[in-house]
Design an enzyme around this catalytic site. Structure first.
Site, PDB file in Angstrom:
ATOM      1  N   ARG A 171       1.339 -30.690  10.375  1.00 43.80           N
ATOM      2  CA  ARG A 171       0.792 -29.472  10.984  1.00 43.80           C
ATOM      3  C   ARG A 171       0.194 -28.546   9.926  1.00 43.80           C
ATOM      4  O   ARG A 171      -0.870 -27.946  10.134  1.00 43.80           O
ATOM      5  CB  ARG A 171       1.898 -28.767  11.791  1.00 43.80           C
ATOM      6  CG  ARG A 171       2.302 -29.602  12.997  1.00 43.80           C
ATOM      7  CD  ARG A 171       3.666 -29.281  13.528  1.00 43.80           C
ATOM      8  NE  ARG A 171       4.037 -30.237  14.575  1.00 43.80           N
ATOM      9  CZ  ARG A 171       5.263 -30.359  15.071  1.00 43.80           C
ATOM     10  NH1 ARG A 171       6.248 -29.588  14.638  1.00 43.80           N
ATOM     11  NH2 ARG A 171       5.512 -31.249  15.998  1.00 43.80           N
ATOM     12  N   CYS A 194       3.182  -3.258   3.813  1.00 44.11           N
ATOM     13  CA  CYS A 194       2.409  -2.073   4.183  1.00 44.11           C
ATOM     14  C   CYS A 194       3.190  -1.370   5.296  1.00 44.11           C
ATOM     15  O   CYS A 194       4.380  -1.617   5.465  1.00 44.11           O
ATOM     16  CB  CYS A 194       0.967  -2.412   4.554  1.00 44.11           C
ATOM     17  SG  CYS A 194       0.729  -3.485   5.981  1.00 44.11           S
ATOM     18  N   GLY A 195       2.529  -0.495   6.040  1.00 42.97           N
ATOM     19  CA  GLY A 195       3.259   0.233   7.080  1.00 42.97           C
ATOM     20  C   GLY A 195       3.796  -0.705   8.149  1.00 42.97           C
ATOM     21  O   GLY A 195       4.952  -0.614   8.563  1.00 42.97           O
ATOM     22  N   THR A 196       2.940  -1.615   8.591  1.00 42.01           N
ATOM     23  CA  THR A 196       3.319  -2.572   9.632  1.00 42.01           C
ATOM     24  C   THR A 196       3.471  -3.996   9.117  1.00 42.01           C
ATOM     25  O   THR A 196       4.048  -4.837   9.810  1.00 42.01           O
ATOM     26  CB  THR A 196       2.227  -2.607  10.713  1.00 42.01           C
ATOM     27  OG1 THR A 196       1.000  -3.011  10.084  1.00 42.01           O
ATOM     28  CG2 THR A 196       2.047  -1.246  11.368  1.00 42.01           C
ATOM     29  N   ASP A 209       0.878  -1.164   0.000  1.00 40.94           N
ATOM     30  CA  ASP A 209       0.000   0.000   0.000  1.00 40.94           C
ATOM     31  C   ASP A 209       0.922   1.222   0.000  1.00 40.94           C
ATOM     32  O   ASP A 209       2.145   1.091  -0.192  1.00 40.94           O
ATOM     33  CB  ASP A 209      -1.014  -0.033   1.159  1.00 40.94           C
ATOM     34  CG  ASP A 209      -0.377   0.189   2.524  1.00 40.94           C
ATOM     35  OD1 ASP A 209       0.874   0.295   2.606  1.00 40.94           O
ATOM     36  OD2 ASP A 209      -1.116   0.265   3.522  1.00 40.94           O
ATOM     37  N   HIS A 228       6.239 -31.317  10.138  1.00 40.32           N
ATOM     38  CA  HIS A 228       5.715 -29.988   9.787  1.00 40.32           C
ATOM     39  C   HIS A 228       4.610 -30.093   8.742  1.00 40.32           C
ATOM     40  O   HIS A 228       3.676 -29.289   8.743  1.00 40.32           O
ATOM     41  CB  HIS A 228       6.848 -29.086   9.296  1.00 40.32           C
ATOM     42  CG  HIS A 228       7.962 -28.957  10.275  1.00 40.32           C
ATOM     43  ND1 HIS A 228       7.776 -28.393  11.522  1.00 40.32           N
ATOM     44  CD2 HIS A 228       9.260 -29.351  10.212  1.00 40.32           C
ATOM     45  CE1 HIS A 228       8.925 -28.438  12.182  1.00 40.32           C
ATOM     46  NE2 HIS A 228       9.831 -29.011  11.412  1.00 40.32           N
ATOM     47  N   ARG A 260       7.448   0.595   8.059  1.00 40.22           N
ATOM     48  CA  ARG A 260       7.640   1.477   9.210  1.00 40.22           C
ATOM     49  C   ARG A 260       8.254   0.731  10.392  1.00 40.22           C
ATOM     50  O   ARG A 260       8.448   1.324  11.463  1.00 40.22           O
ATOM     51  CB  ARG A 260       6.302   2.098   9.617  1.00 40.22           C
ATOM     52  CG  ARG A 260       5.704   2.977   8.516  1.00 40.22           C
ATOM     53  CD  ARG A 260       4.275   3.416   8.824  1.00 40.22           C
ATOM     54  NE  ARG A 260       3.694   4.106   7.685  1.00 40.22           N
ATOM     55  CZ  ARG A 260       2.381   4.275   7.490  1.00 40.22           C
ATOM     56  NH1 ARG A 260       1.515   3.829   8.380  1.00 40.22           N
ATOM     57  NH2 ARG A 260       1.932   4.907   6.418  1.00 40.22           N
ATOM     58  N   HIS A 274       9.270 -24.630   8.331  1.00 40.83           N
ATOM     59  CA  HIS A 274       8.242 -25.262   9.169  1.00 40.83           C
ATOM     60  C   HIS A 274       6.813 -25.006   8.713  1.00 40.83           C
ATOM     61  O   HIS A 274       5.954 -25.864   8.903  1.00 40.83           O
ATOM     62  CB  HIS A 274       8.380 -24.765  10.616  1.00 40.83           C
ATOM     63  CG  HIS A 274       9.645 -25.203  11.278  1.00 40.83           C
ATOM     64  ND1 HIS A 274       9.919 -24.969  12.602  1.00 40.83           N
ATOM     65  CD2 HIS A 274      10.736 -25.871  10.788  1.00 40.83           C
ATOM     66  CE1 HIS A 274      11.107 -25.462  12.914  1.00 40.83           C
ATOM     67  NE2 HIS A 274      11.638 -26.011  11.822  1.00 40.83           N
ATOM     68  N   ILE A 327       0.996  -5.839   9.066  1.00 46.51           N
ATOM     69  CA  ILE A 327      -0.076  -6.551   9.765  1.00 46.51           C
ATOM     70  C   ILE A 327      -1.342  -6.623   8.907  1.00 46.51           C
ATOM     71  O   ILE A 327      -1.926  -7.697   8.718  1.00 46.51           O
ATOM     72  CB  ILE A 327      -0.384  -5.889  11.122  1.00 46.51           C
ATOM     73  CG1 ILE A 327       0.839  -5.970  12.040  1.00 46.51           C
ATOM     74  CG2 ILE A 327      -1.585  -6.571  11.785  1.00 46.51           C
ATOM     75  CD1 ILE A 327       0.717  -5.133  13.316  1.00 46.51           C
ATOM     76  N   GLY A 328      -1.780  -5.481   8.392  1.00 49.32           N
ATOM     77  CA  GLY A 328      -3.006  -5.480   7.586  1.00 49.32           C
ATOM     78  C   GLY A 328      -2.879  -6.380   6.370  1.00 49.32           C
ATOM     79  O   GLY A 328      -3.798  -7.159   6.059  1.00 49.32           O
TER      80      GLY A 328
HETATM   81  C1  RB5 Z   1      -1.722   2.713   6.483  1.00 58.39           C
HETATM   82  O1  RB5 Z   1      -1.675   3.923   7.150  1.00 58.39           O
HETATM   83  C2  RB5 Z   1      -1.429   1.576   7.437  1.00 58.39           C
HETATM   84  O2  RB5 Z   1      -2.525   1.373   8.277  1.00 58.39           O
HETATM   85  C3  RB5 Z   1      -1.114   0.322   6.670  1.00 58.39           C
HETATM   86  O3  RB5 Z   1      -0.009   0.548   5.874  1.00 58.39           O
HETATM   87  C4  RB5 Z   1      -0.793  -0.912   7.485  1.00 58.39           C
HETATM   88  O4  RB5 Z   1       0.175  -0.648   8.432  1.00 58.39           O
HETATM   89  C5  RB5 Z   1      -1.946  -1.627   8.033  1.00 58.39           C
HETATM   90  O5  RB5 Z   1      -1.823  -2.670   8.687  1.00 58.39           O
END
Ligand code: RB5
Length: 146
Positions: free
Chosen positions: A136, A65-67, A8, A133, A109, A98, A69-70
């Site tokens: 699993r 993405c930034g983290t 993103d 593995h 970030r 694994h 995670i999304g």
């Molecule tokens: C965008 O600002 C940020 O939320 C996205 O890049 C990401 O980190 C989401 O998990």
């Protein structure tokens, strides 16, 4: 090995770095964008990569993405995807050995480009160990198919 990559807006710069790395490694990839730094919604960019890996058009996917995670949450909603959120080299190796992860997610970030390059190089070079593995991973697939 065919690789799909996307990000993103929060992962745009690191995506450029990783595409540069893939070129240095002589690996072919398809870039699913985004093409500008405008704010976008990460699920829209996770899906073409996740679906492309799930349907066999690509062997591996890279999402940023930034983290991270999304992107990882979105990718793991697609049947057949085992997306690992990774920010260290040990986990990059372990998740291939694994978990047979077929997509890696990272956060621009969270880590610098140098570490991200090491992570991706390691992840691409490692194989699934199978054995216990595999049992699993198959149990994860059973959950997915239930
Ligand atoms: C965008 O600002 C940020 O939320 C996205 O890049 C990401 O980190 C989401 O998990």
């Amino acid at each position: 090995m065919k690789i799909a990559i996307s990000s993103d807006h929060g992962g745009n710069n690191l995506r450029q770095e990783i595409m540069q790395l893939l070129e240095e490694l002589g690996l072919s990839y398809e870039d699913f964008g985004p093409k500008s730094n405008d704010s976008v919604d990460f699920p829209d960019f996770a899906m073409p990569v996740a679906e492309g890996v799930a349907n066999g058009s690509f062997d591996r996917g890279i999402l940023i993405c930034g983290t991270g995670i999304g992107m990882s949450i979105a990718a793991n909603k697609v049947k057949g995807i085992r997306c690992a959120l990774v920010h260290d080299v040990f986990s990059a190796k372990a998740t291939r050995n694994h978990n047979d992860s077929n997509i890696i997610a990272m956060g621009e970030r969270v880590i610098g480009a140098g570490l991200a390059r090491e992570i991706v190089s390691t992840w691409l070079a490692q194989d699934f160990e199978g054995g216990r593995h595999l049992r699993r991973v198959e149990k994860i697939t059973e959950i997915e198919n239930a």
